[in-house]
Design an enzyme around this catalytic site. Structure first.
Site, PDB file in Angstrom:
ATOM      1  N   HIS A  69       0.867  -1.197   0.000  1.00  0.00           N
ATOM      2  CA  HIS A  69       0.000   0.000   0.000  1.00  0.00           C
ATOM      3  C   HIS A  69       0.897   1.238   0.000  1.00  0.00           C
ATOM      4  CE1 HIS A  69      -2.771   3.116   1.277  1.00  0.00           C
ATOM      5  NE2 HIS A  69      -3.736   2.331   0.867  1.00  0.00           N
ATOM      6  N   GLU A  99      -4.239   2.182  -7.142  1.00  0.00           N
ATOM      7  CA  GLU A  99      -4.569   3.219  -6.166  1.00  0.00           C
ATOM      8  C   GLU A  99      -3.673   4.428  -6.388  1.00  0.00           C
ATOM      9  OE1 GLU A  99      -5.899   0.017  -2.800  1.00  0.00           O
ATOM     10  OE2 GLU A  99      -5.048   1.911  -2.220  1.00  0.00           O
ATOM     11  N   GLY A 112     -11.236   3.179   1.738  1.00  0.00           N
ATOM     12  CA  GLY A 112     -10.667   3.644   3.002  1.00  0.00           C
ATOM     13  C   GLY A 112     -11.736   4.283   3.870  1.00  0.00           C
TER      14      GLY A 112
HETATM   15  P1  13P Z   1      -9.591   6.505   0.876  1.00  0.00           P
HETATM   16  O1  13P Z   1     -10.802   5.726   0.386  1.00  0.00           O
HETATM   17  O2  13P Z   1      -9.767   7.057   2.233  1.00  0.00           O
HETATM   18  O3  13P Z   1      -9.147   7.509  -0.137  1.00  0.00           O
HETATM   19  O4  13P Z   1      -8.410   5.427   1.005  1.00  0.00           O
HETATM   20  C1  13P Z   1      -8.225   4.539  -0.043  1.00  0.00           C
HETATM   21  C2  13P Z   1      -7.178   3.553   0.243  1.00  0.00           C
HETATM   22  O5  13P Z   1      -6.094   3.889   0.715  1.00  0.00           O
HETATM   23  C3  13P Z   1      -7.480   2.155  -0.058  1.00  0.00           C
HETATM   24  O6  13P Z   1      -6.429   1.307   0.232  1.00  0.00           O
END
Ligand code: 13P
Length: 259
Positions: free
Chosen positions: A105, A174, A236
């Site tokens: 991540h 991401e 997230g």
């Molecule tokens: P957010 O949905 O808070 O932008 O975070 C996404 C994320 O890091 C998924 O791993």
């Protein structure tokens, strides 16, 4: 062993939120909002990725409250066992019922300065413990093309995996700039990234991984992200509320199947 999951994987990355008591409350609320039978026949697999300290609570109470939830961990040690203070091994996570593990991540890459070798070790150990690694890739800058950057992030892990290991990896696109912001990447960009990753990993390794998207997904934008050739979402902030997580689930359930 190849793990299978329904057409959509809806994964909640809780990051460093939700202690074990909050986790228990989340599962209790979810059991009211989302009866197990409905979830089971929905074509959507829900998975939560709580902090390590909440995994046992999630394991025990999703069973006792009869909530159809898969479990995942946010990280794993690249080492199988031994003198690694503070680390958690893949076999420990598997024994807690984890089916998935996040690898690379962007927050872990940045905060822990993860090396390529560590990412490979994490993926390999997860697979050796019958779990599915979800390898996260994402470009840093909003303005640039970014496709080469994400493909090379995926390649540098795939190149050290065996053929059977590659078949077990899920890739999550991401974009770093979309995480924790107020906007997702555009549907066109997500679709282009999913196609670029699929084409590149197939050409170089004969692999056809499921592709997820993560970065500011919420109940207001999920509808616009459904038809992009994705296999699911890594959510997230919007996954911290049982009501919003359920709303996202219901939107996917309506569409049923890979679009
Ligand atoms: P957010 O949905 O808070 O932008 O975070 C996404 C994320 O890091 C998924 O791993």
């Amino acid at each position: 062993m190849t793990q299978t999951c329904p057409p959509w994987l809806l994964a909640a990355n809780w990051k460093m939120n939700m202690d074990h008591l909050q986790t228990l409350e989340f599962i209790r609320e979810l059991s009211i909002l989302m009866p197990e039978k409905e979830a089971e026949n929905s074509g959507v697999e829900m998975a939560i990725f709580p902090p390590f300290t909440s995994l046992r609570t999630a394991q025990v109470f999703s069973t006792s409250y009869q909530v159809a939830l898969s479990l995942g961990a946010q990280d794993v040690s690249p080492h199988p066992s031994g003198a690694f203070t503070g680390e958690v091994s893949a076999s420990m996570l598997a024994r807690l019922g984890c089916k998935y593990v996040l690898v690379g991540h962007s927050e872990s890459r940045k905060n822990h300065h993860e090396t390529r070798e560590e990412l490979v070790g994490k993926a390999k150990n997860a697979i050796a413990s019958q779990m599915t690694p979800i390898l996260c890739v994402g470009e840093e800058e909003k303005g640039g093309e970014g496709m080469e950057e994400i493909c090379s992030q995926a390649e540098e892990v795939f190149c050290d995996l065996g053929k059977e290991e590659r078949e077990k990896v899920i890739v999550s696109y991401e974009p770093v700039w979309a995480i924790g912001s107020s906007v997702t990447a555009s549907p066109q960009r997500i679709s282009r990234a999913a196609s670029a990753l699929k084409a590149d990993l197939f050409k170089k390794f004969g692999a056809s991984p499921r592709i997820l998207y993560g970065g500011s997904v919420n109940e207001g934008n999920i509808e616009s992200l459904k038809g992009l050739g994705l296999g699911g979402f890594l959510v997230g902030r919007a996954s911290l509320s049982p009501a919003e997580f359920t709303a996202i689930f219901r939107c996917l359930e309506k569409g049923k199947g890979l679009a």
